[in-house]
Design a protein around this motif. Structure first.
Motif, PDB file in Angstrom:
ATOM      1  N   ASP A   1      -0.634  -2.080 -16.816  1.00 21.30           N
ATOM      2  CA  ASP A   1      -0.909  -2.762 -15.552  1.00 21.30           C
ATOM      3  C   ASP A   1       0.351  -2.748 -14.684  1.00 21.30           C
ATOM      4  OD1 ASP A   1      -3.313  -3.213 -16.680  1.00 21.30           O
ATOM      5  OD2 ASP A   1      -3.159  -5.402 -16.782  1.00 21.30           O
ATOM      6  N   VAL A   2       0.125  -2.630 -13.382  1.00 24.36           N
ATOM      7  CA  VAL A   2       1.233  -2.495 -12.432  1.00 24.36           C
ATOM      8  C   VAL A   2       1.033  -3.492 -11.305  1.00 24.36           C
ATOM      9  CG1 VAL A   2       2.366  -0.976 -10.761  1.00 24.36           C
ATOM     10  CG2 VAL A   2       1.649  -0.073 -12.981  1.00 24.36           C
ATOM     11  N   MET A   3       2.107  -4.160 -10.947  1.00 22.22           N
ATOM     12  CA  MET A   3       2.140  -4.993  -9.747  1.00 22.22           C
ATOM     13  C   MET A   3       3.212  -4.412  -8.838  1.00 22.22           C
ATOM     14  SD  MET A   3       2.575  -9.124  -9.309  1.00 22.22           S
ATOM     15  CE  MET A   3       4.204  -9.148 -10.060  1.00 22.22           C
ATOM     16  N   GLY A   4       2.789  -3.666  -7.806  1.00 25.32           N
ATOM     17  CA  GLY A   4       3.713  -2.984  -6.928  1.00 25.32           C
ATOM     18  C   GLY A   4       3.852  -3.687  -5.588  1.00 25.32           C
TER      19      GLY A   4
ATOM     20  N   THR B   1      -5.403  -2.626 -14.669  1.00 27.34           N
ATOM     21  CA  THR B   1      -5.454  -3.241 -13.343  1.00 27.34           C
ATOM     22  C   THR B   1      -4.168  -2.921 -12.596  1.00 27.34           C
ATOM     23  OG1 THR B   1      -6.788  -5.048 -14.243  1.00 27.34           O
ATOM     24  CG2 THR B   1      -5.805  -5.376 -12.072  1.00 27.34           C
ATOM     25  N   LEU B   2      -4.335  -2.457 -11.357  1.00 26.49           N
ATOM     26  CA  LEU B   2      -3.210  -2.112 -10.489  1.00 26.49           C
ATOM     27  C   LEU B   2      -3.259  -2.998  -9.262  1.00 26.49           C
ATOM     28  CD1 LEU B   2      -3.540   1.796 -10.666  1.00 26.49           C
ATOM     29  CD2 LEU B   2      -2.343   0.253 -12.245  1.00 26.49           C
ATOM     30  N   PHE B   3      -2.147  -3.644  -8.959  1.00 22.99           N
ATOM     31  CA  PHE B   3      -2.036  -4.637  -7.892  1.00 22.99           C
ATOM     32  C   PHE B   3      -0.979  -4.151  -6.913  1.00 22.99           C
ATOM     33  CE2 PHE B   3      -2.021  -9.128  -6.509  1.00 22.99           C
ATOM     34  CZ  PHE B   3      -3.342  -9.459  -6.763  1.00 22.99           C
ATOM     35  N   PHE B   4      -1.373  -3.885  -5.640  1.00 23.05           N
ATOM     36  CA  PHE B   4      -0.423  -3.382  -4.657  1.00 23.05           C
ATOM     37  C   PHE B   4      -0.514  -4.213  -3.387  1.00 23.05           C
ATOM     38  CE2 PHE B   4      -0.863   0.280  -7.412  1.00 23.05           C
ATOM     39  CZ  PHE B   4       0.412   0.776  -7.471  1.00 23.05           C
ATOM     40  N   SER B   5       0.645  -4.460  -2.792  1.00 18.36           N
ATOM     41  CA  SER B   5       0.690  -5.248  -1.569  1.00 18.36           C
ATOM     42  C   SER B   5       2.029  -5.008  -0.885  1.00 18.36           C
ATOM     43  CB  SER B   5       0.506  -6.741  -1.858  1.00 18.36           C
ATOM     44  OG  SER B   5       0.607  -7.498  -0.680  1.00 18.36           O
ATOM     45  N   ALA B   6       2.043  -5.233   0.429  1.00 18.93           N
ATOM     46  CA  ALA B   6       3.291  -5.111   1.181  1.00 18.93           C
ATOM     47  C   ALA B   6       4.110  -6.386   1.125  1.00 18.93           C
ATOM     48  CB  ALA B   6       2.996  -4.740   2.636  1.00 18.93           C
ATOM     49  N   THR B   7       3.439  -7.523   0.975  1.00 20.75           N
ATOM     50  CA  THR B   7       4.116  -8.819   0.835  1.00 20.75           C
ATOM     51  C   THR B   7       3.634  -9.473  -0.445  1.00 20.75           C
ATOM     52  OG1 THR B   7       2.401  -9.910   2.151  1.00 20.75           O
ATOM     53  CG2 THR B   7       4.351  -9.108   3.317  1.00 20.75           C
ATOM     54  N   MET B   8       4.454 -10.307  -1.027  1.00 18.41           N
ATOM     55  CA  MET B   8       4.121 -10.946  -2.294  1.00 18.41           C
ATOM     56  C   MET B   8       4.386 -12.449  -2.166  1.00 18.41           C
ATOM     57  SD  MET B   8       2.733 -10.101  -5.121  1.00 18.41           S
ATOM     58  CE  MET B   8       2.931  -8.337  -4.982  1.00 18.41           C
ATOM     59  N   ALA B   9       3.409 -13.157  -1.601  1.00 19.39           N
ATOM     60  CA  ALA B   9       3.509 -14.602  -1.453  1.00 19.39           C
ATOM     61  C   ALA B   9       3.313 -15.264  -2.818  1.00 19.39           C
ATOM     62  CB  ALA B   9       2.461 -15.098  -0.463  1.00 19.39           C
TER      63      ALA B   9
ATOM     64  N   PRO C   1       2.099  -7.018 -16.901  1.00 22.67           N
ATOM     65  CA  PRO C   1       2.251  -5.948 -15.909  1.00 22.67           C
ATOM     66  C   PRO C   1       3.695  -5.497 -15.775  1.00 22.67           C
ATOM     67  CG  PRO C   1       2.129  -8.051 -14.812  1.00 22.67           C
ATOM     68  CD  PRO C   1       1.977  -8.349 -16.279  1.00 22.67           C
ATOM     69  N   LYS C   2       3.825  -4.299 -15.240  1.00 28.27           N
ATOM     70  CA  LYS C   2       5.111  -3.746 -14.866  1.00 28.27           C
ATOM     71  C   LYS C   2       5.312  -4.003 -13.373  1.00 28.27           C
ATOM     72  CE  LYS C   2       8.857  -1.163 -14.946  1.00 28.27           C
ATOM     73  NZ  LYS C   2      10.104  -1.568 -15.623  1.00 28.27           N
ATOM     74  N   THR C   3       6.288  -4.824 -13.029  1.00 28.36           N
ATOM     75  CA  THR C   3       6.550  -5.160 -11.634  1.00 28.36           C
ATOM     76  C   THR C   3       7.464  -4.111 -11.027  1.00 28.36           C
ATOM     77  OG1 THR C   3       6.310  -7.513 -12.120  1.00 28.36           O
ATOM     78  CG2 THR C   3       7.413  -6.912 -10.064  1.00 28.36           C
ATOM     79  N   ILE C   4       7.027  -3.521  -9.924  1.00 31.10           N
ATOM     80  CA  ILE C   4       7.779  -2.478  -9.234  1.00 31.10           C
ATOM     81  C   ILE C   4       8.005  -2.945  -7.804  1.00 31.10           C
ATOM     82  CG2 ILE C   4       7.815  -0.080  -8.476  1.00 31.10           C
ATOM     83  CD1 ILE C   4       5.978   0.578 -10.813  1.00 31.10           C
ATOM     84  N   THR C   5       9.246  -3.150  -7.450  1.00 30.68           N
ATOM     85  CA  THR C   5       9.624  -3.574  -6.100  1.00 30.68           C
ATOM     86  C   THR C   5      10.726  -2.639  -5.622  1.00 30.68           C
ATOM     87  OG1 THR C   5       9.102  -5.871  -6.631  1.00 30.68           O
ATOM     88  CG2 THR C   5      10.448  -5.466  -4.678  1.00 30.68           C
TER      89      THR C   5
END
Length: 569
Positions: free
Chosen positions: A49-52, A189-197, A211-215
């Motif tokens: 899983d990725v949170m980008g 599950t892959l989670f992508f967004s330009a902002t991370m509130a 998940p693997k957090t990629i920033t």
């Protein structure tokens, strides 16, 4: 002059993609991946899983589209059971992702379905019945087809939630939570967004597993290739200021953002009236009109596109030279998404904003979010906004100087002017209200009850209070000098008027045939004694009926002794 940064040495072939997919990427003209693509594609291929989180315009779409296509290349899909699902907040974003699948997968045997509103549902059902590998959908249409039994999500192995913060802003989170509950628990599950509130991070913790957090950049940073500026003008000069900016800049094509849909239509008509090739794009337009307008703008048939924030998320328009903010966005994060439409893929871009004195707090919030001030620019020939006006607006209470430009304070929303009006009306009511009398003047002198309660006036005689009303036809035919006689009654004997009790007695003693002839029907029961309290003027429906024995029953009863003897004689 500083040295130019070296070009990245990583190519797509180093990321582990298949040969057929690499050929599609090369045909699209891409050689080097962006930082988000370089870090996300290997992790997605591993099945994690990725949170980008990356700024807009950095290629987040390809970072999940390319590895998904490589993962799905080994098997076939079943009817009505897609193998992967991509959720998008808007129809334009869903259409753009579908175009990327067609562009990258031209050498692969993968099919996809696009489920969005405004399109024929029968055509979408036909595509689902054939079986799809990738399902690209908006939450509303997907749930609609699921409730109709046209799609099943039990075989979905990969879930992508794109532009998650936009999902939260548009109120799609309940629908997303329901869709996630319909998917199998063993999935990627892959989670992508330009902002991370913080709210988005809590949702990611609920949907993702380890998940693997990629920033790759700050959550709300602006690309360095964008030249920004803000011009403070008077409210009545905003349209003229926009026209002067367009004429003074080397504008190839530009997006013009407004906060409200009605302002989009008004500004579009104004620009078209002044000879600009402009189009309008907002959520109230039919889907066919939105697609046609967007295609004209991409094909350079339109130079300007006036739009709302529906076009601010994820739409890739190649070579966009300018972005104009006709209105300062109410949310500071929307500013990042708006100006991110230009300066993409390393190109130069310009983002210019028009603001009034009431927008000074919104501009300050944007500068605090991005961490850098927005340079001020001046438009010659227009009335400037003085520093005193800006200072007054900055020190005014939250909510602006009465025009509602700033965001409302917590607990006070759109009903605040109504509350102010109520207070004003109450003040005017207090001014109109007479002065209260002193307490001594309001005291009532105690008097005996006999003096306070007056005796009732004597009633008129009984004959005057109760009189039998006349029929309407009698009142109508009666002349002023007396009653007019009916010609039909000329030869009939006139009956003398009798009191109601005597009339009832005579009616009771009369033979049955005479009574029927007098009353005109044979359904009326005999009338009993008078009702107490009404005197002679008693309505007929209130008279008490007296049952009378039948004639045959009376004849069957034995007569008294005297009568019996006489009959025997």
């Amino acid at each position: 002059m500083p040295d130019e940064p070296e070009a990245p040495h990583t190519v797509f072939a180093d990321l582990g993609l298949s040969e057929a997919l690499l050929r599609g990427v090369a045909d699209a003209g891409y050689i080097h991946p962006t930082p988000i693509q370089e870090q996300a594609i290997p992790v997605v291929l591993m099945g994690r899983d990725v949170m980008g989180c990356a700024q807009t315009g950095t290629g987040k779409t390809a970072s999940f589209v390319l590895p998904m296509m490589d993962i799905l290349a080994g098997s076939r899909a079943k009817a009505r059971m897609p193998r992967s699902l991509i959720l998008e907040p808007t129809r334009e974003l869903a259409l753009q992702v579908a175009e990327n699948f067609v562009k990258y997968g031209q050498h692969m045997k993968l099919n996809h379905a696009l489920l969005i509103g405004g399109e024929s549902m029968s055509d979408q059902r036909d595509v689902l019945d054939k079986g799809v590998d990738v399902l690209i959908a908006t939450p509303g249409r997907l749930l609609d087809l699921f409730d109709r039994g046209r799609v099943m999500l039990a075989d979905c192995k990969v879930l992508v939630i794109d532009e998650a913060d936009r999902m939260l802003d548009m109120g799609f989170i309940p629908d997303v939570e329901r869709i996630v509950s319909l998917l199998p628990p063993l999935r990627q599950t892959l989670f992508f967004s330009a902002t991370m509130a913080p709210e988005i991070r809590r949702l990611a913790d609920a949907f993702l597993q380890n998940p693997k957090t990629i920033t790759v950049s700050a959550p709300a940073s602006v690309a360095t290739t964008i030249t920004a500026g803000v011009a403070f003008v008077q409210p009545h000069d905003k349209r003229e200021a926009l026209r002067r900016l367009i004429r003074s800049q080397d504008v190839q094509n530009a997006l013009i953002f407004c906060n409200r849909k009605r302002d989009v239509d008004v500004l579009h008509k104004s620009l078209s009236k002044h000879g600009f090739a402009a189009g309008a794009l907002h959520g109230d337009l039919p889907q066919s009109v939105r697609f046609a307008t967007l295609e004209k703008f991409k094909n350079n048939e339109l130079q300007l596109l006036v739009c709302s924030d529906v076009a601010a998320r994820g739409i890739d328009i190649g070579g966009l030279s300018h972005v104009f903010n006709f209105d300062v966005p109410f949310r500071d994060e929307d500013y990042v998404h708006r100006i991110g439409r230009t300066g993409r893929a390393g190109r130069e871009g310009n983002a210019l904003t028009l603001a009034t004195a009431d927008d000074v707090k919104l501009v300050a919030a944007i500068e605090a979010l991005t961490g850098k001030p927005i340079p001020r620019i001046e438009i010659p020939g227009l009335d400037p906004v003085s520093a005193e006006e800006l200072a007054e607006a900055a020190s005014a209470p939250r909510g602006g100087r009465g025009r509602g430009r700033a965001a409302p304070a917590k607990g006070r929303g759109r009903d605040e002017p109504r509350e102010i009006a109520r207070r004003g009306n109450a003040r005017h009511r207090d001014e109109r209200r007479p002065e209260p009398r002193p307490a001594e003047a309001r005291l009532v002198e105690a008097r005996p009850v006999e003096e306070v309660v007056e005796a009732p006036a004597p009633l008129p005689p009984r004959e005057e209070r109760f009189q039998e009303p006349r029929r309407r036809d009698e009142r109508r035919d009666e002349p002023r000098g007396g009653r007019r006689q009916d010609p039909r009654e000329a030869g009939r004997p006139q009956r003398e008027s009798q009191p109601r009790d005597q009339q009832r007695d005579s009616y009771r003693d009369a033979p049955r045939d005479d009574r029927r002839r007098d009353r005109g029907d044979s359904r009326r029961d005999d009338l009993g004694p008078a009702v107490l309290g009404f005197g002679d003027a008693i309505p007929a429906f209130m008279l008490i009926p007296i049952p009378r024995p039948r004639r045959d029953a009376a004849e069957a009863q034995p007569a008294p002794d005297g009568d019996a003897g006489s009959e025997a004689a």
